[in-house]
Design an enzyme around this catalytic site. Structure first.
Site, PDB file in Angstrom:
ATOM      1  N   GLU A  56       0.851  -1.191   0.000  1.00 48.51           N
ATOM      2  CA  GLU A  56       0.000   0.000   0.000  1.00 48.51           C
ATOM      3  C   GLU A  56       0.884   1.237   0.000  1.00 48.51           C
ATOM      4  O   GLU A  56       2.115   1.141  -0.009  1.00 48.51           O
ATOM      5  CB  GLU A  56      -0.960  -0.014   1.199  1.00 48.51           C
ATOM      6  CG  GLU A  56      -1.952  -1.176   1.137  1.00 48.51           C
ATOM      7  CD  GLU A  56      -2.946  -1.188   2.290  1.00 48.51           C
ATOM      8  OE1 GLU A  56      -3.066  -0.147   2.977  1.00 48.51           O
ATOM      9  OE2 GLU A  56      -3.587  -2.215   2.519  1.00 48.51           O
ATOM     10  N   HIS A  85      -8.423   9.727   4.380  1.00 49.85           N
ATOM     11  CA  HIS A  85      -8.124   8.647   3.433  1.00 49.85           C
ATOM     12  C   HIS A  85      -8.429   9.151   2.024  1.00 49.85           C
ATOM     13  O   HIS A  85      -9.471   9.774   1.794  1.00 49.85           O
ATOM     14  CB  HIS A  85      -8.977   7.409   3.746  1.00 49.85           C
ATOM     15  CG  HIS A  85      -8.480   6.166   3.091  1.00 49.85           C
ATOM     16  ND1 HIS A  85      -8.607   5.930   1.739  1.00 49.85           N
ATOM     17  CD2 HIS A  85      -7.848   5.077   3.606  1.00 49.85           C
ATOM     18  CE1 HIS A  85      -8.080   4.753   1.448  1.00 49.85           C
ATOM     19  NE2 HIS A  85      -7.604   4.222   2.561  1.00 49.85           N
ATOM     20  N   ARG A 135      -0.585   8.945   2.227  1.00 47.79           N
ATOM     21  CA  ARG A 135      -1.996   9.295   2.139  1.00 47.79           C
ATOM     22  C   ARG A 135      -2.260  10.797   2.105  1.00 47.79           C
ATOM     23  O   ARG A 135      -3.155  11.264   1.398  1.00 47.79           O
ATOM     24  CB  ARG A 135      -2.755   8.668   3.314  1.00 47.79           C
ATOM     25  CG  ARG A 135      -2.963   7.183   3.156  1.00 47.79           C
ATOM     26  CD  ARG A 135      -3.667   6.591   4.348  1.00 47.79           C
ATOM     27  NE  ARG A 135      -3.977   5.178   4.110  1.00 47.79           N
ATOM     28  CZ  ARG A 135      -4.503   4.374   5.021  1.00 47.79           C
ATOM     29  NH1 ARG A 135      -4.773   4.832   6.234  1.00 47.79           N
ATOM     30  NH2 ARG A 135      -4.767   3.112   4.728  1.00 47.79           N
ATOM     31  N   HIS A 144     -10.544   9.745   8.200  1.00 52.56           N
ATOM     32  CA  HIS A 144     -10.373   8.302   8.330  1.00 52.56           C
ATOM     33  C   HIS A 144      -9.755   7.869   9.656  1.00 52.56           C
ATOM     34  O   HIS A 144     -10.157   6.867  10.239  1.00 52.56           O
ATOM     35  CB  HIS A 144      -9.498   7.796   7.187  1.00 52.56           C
ATOM     36  CG  HIS A 144      -9.264   6.317   7.182  1.00 52.56           C
ATOM     37  ND1 HIS A 144     -10.297   5.404   7.071  1.00 52.56           N
ATOM     38  CD2 HIS A 144      -8.116   5.585   7.276  1.00 52.56           C
ATOM     39  CE1 HIS A 144      -9.799   4.175   7.080  1.00 52.56           C
ATOM     40  NE2 HIS A 144      -8.486   4.256   7.228  1.00 52.56           N
ATOM     41  N   ARG A 193      -0.356   8.560   9.290  1.00 51.54           N
ATOM     42  CA  ARG A 193      -0.183   7.117   9.503  1.00 51.54           C
ATOM     43  C   ARG A 193       0.175   6.383   8.215  1.00 51.54           C
ATOM     44  O   ARG A 193      -0.454   6.575   7.179  1.00 51.54           O
ATOM     45  CB  ARG A 193      -1.467   6.511  10.094  1.00 51.54           C
ATOM     46  CG  ARG A 193      -1.382   5.000  10.254  1.00 51.54           C
ATOM     47  CD  ARG A 193      -2.543   4.456  11.045  1.00 51.54           C
ATOM     48  NE  ARG A 193      -3.816   4.587  10.388  1.00 51.54           N
ATOM     49  CZ  ARG A 193      -4.296   3.743   9.459  1.00 51.54           C
ATOM     50  NH1 ARG A 193      -3.550   2.728   9.041  1.00 51.54           N
ATOM     51  NH2 ARG A 193      -5.491   3.925   8.948  1.00 51.54           N
TER      52      ARG A 193
END
Length: 433
Positions: free
Chosen positions: A111, A225, A267, A328, A363
């Site tokens: 990811e 997100h 992100r 998110h 994160r």
């Protein structure tokens, strides 16, 4: 009414249940859940769980986490997360968790902001399987009880020591007396109009910490997100389109069918790029293009997303998915040490309600479930060392239902004021970072 337990755990997600399962079985553990047990954000997690592939990958995993977090992470906490990731996944598997495999090894995926494929998963419903695995184990333990639809109103304290919690259940007020208390009450998404979180995630633990002068940290670190499904006039939580789709090759395009960003950047960067592209093209969303991906692969690898979109009239094997950033995750929270201990004696916090510092300002994808595992286990092991020499303190003051309702209203007001102040002052910084 008075209830007694050696350890009180507030929250039924990965952090709460894993903490309970790591408390020595000779001690009584009570878990309370604000709503139904499965109504937690853990259950919704799609992508997977990060883990160091082996000892050689530990330093690179640390580097990736630090870079994604803008180097504002606590390095010692990140090292703990990385070094203990393998052990905690092994424990989870011993509890019965089944991950997707490629032969005898994990079917690792990748990811955003990960240098290599290091994310283990159970199709695209990893959180659901984690929850079910832990919940099944909890139900087998004679020393653990779960009380659903039980709302924490406040902690009980005596001379700045936490000695339990005051709760409401079925319209009645209770004092739960405990030697140690673990807050694992989740994040803040329910405070936002657009969020992937459960609506009940309203920062209750943060409010209680603020009201009791327990140290908090980084309240302005809120993550958006990049890819939630765009739906007009939806008042419930937004349907997440997992980053693992981009990890498997999905591309972000604008309404003119043009690609505009590297999909596997951190992100915050991808979210901001989407916002800017929506503004530039006068659109409310962009598209996630899956046209080059095999139909059967999509249906088998991402059944949750396939079915969720199909229910909403979108066949992801035939058309692109309209997506937009939404709130998110919360990287701030109750400040804790490496054993998840707060600034108040006998009170611990783990999961999204806590701020371990592992995430920094942003994160790294799939580090949330891992953080819940690693630091909840550390909390439990630290409690195991102390609990034999800790006495129960019986606070005789009882909460009245009228007072409890007033306190609940005060909690919501407290947390809303705190975030309005922080995010109001940091609005431009929040959007851009």
């Amino acid at each position: 009414m008075d209830l007694y337990s050696d350890v009180l755990v507030v929250g039924c997600g990965v952090a709460g249940m894993f903490a309970a399962l790591n408390i020595d079985r000779k001690y009584k553990v009570m878990i309370i859940s604000k709503t139904e047990a499965c109504d937690c954000n853990t259950y919704l997690a799609q992508g997977g769980i990060s883990k160091a592939k082996n000892k050689k990958d530990i330093d690179l995993f640390i580097e990736d986490t630090m870079k994604a977090g803008k180097e504002k992470n606590r390095l010692d906490a990140v090292r703990v997360l990385s070094e203990e990731s393998i052990k905690n996944i092994d424990i989870l598997m011993k509890f019965g968790m089944e991950f997707d495999k490629d032969g005898d090894d994990f079917d690792y995926t990748r990811e955003g902001a990960h240098s290599i494929n290091r994310i283990v998963h159970a199709s695209d419903v990893t959180g659901k399987i984690v929850f079910e695995t832990l919940f099944n184990q909890v139900k087998k333990r004679d020393n653990i009880t779960i009380h659903e639809d039980t709302v924490l109103v406040d902690i009980l304290k005596y001379e700045d020591i936490c000695i339990g919690g005051a709760v409401i259940k079925d319209g009645d007020a209770y004092n739960i007396h405990s030697k140690f208390t673990i807050l694992a009450s989740g994040g803040i998404g329910g405070l936002f109009t657009n969020s992937t979180n459960r609506r009940g995630s309203t920062g209750d633990g943060i409010a209680i910490a603020l009201r009791n002068k327990i140290k908090v940290a980084n309240l302005n670190y809120v993550q958006f997100h990049p890819t939630a499904l765009y739906e007009k006039d939806v008042k419930n939580r937004r349907f997440l389109i997992s980053e693992s789709l981009r990890g498997e090759g999905a591309k972000l395009i604008n309404k003119n069918n043009q690609r505009f960003v590297d999909e596997l950047l951190p992100r915050d960067i991808v979210s901001n790029s989407i916002w800017q592209e929506e503004k530039r093209t006068d659109s409310n969303f962009v598209y996630l293009d899956l046209s080059h991906m095999e139909k059967e692969f999509l249906k088998n690898r991402f059944p949750g997303i396939y079915n969720g979109c199909k229910e909403r009239g979108i066949d992801i094997t035939k058309q692109p998915i309209p997506v937009t950033p939404v709130q998110h995750y919360f990287m701030g929270g109750i400040d804790v040490d490496l054993n998840s201990k707060t600034s108040m004696d006998n009170l611990y916090a783990c999961g999204e309600v806590s701020c371990t510092g592992v995430h920094g300002a942003n994160r790294l994808a799939s580090n949330s479930l891992l953080e819940g595992l690693v630091f909840s286990r550390r909390a439990a092991l630290n409690i195991n060392k102390k609990i034999g020499n800790t006495s129960m303190v019986n606070l005789k003051e009882r909460l009245k239902i009228k007072d409890a309702q007033v306190t609940l209203d005060s909690n919501l007001k407290c947390v809303l004021e705190a975030f309005s102040k922080v995010l109001g002052e940091k609005k431009n910084e929040l959007i851009n970072s």
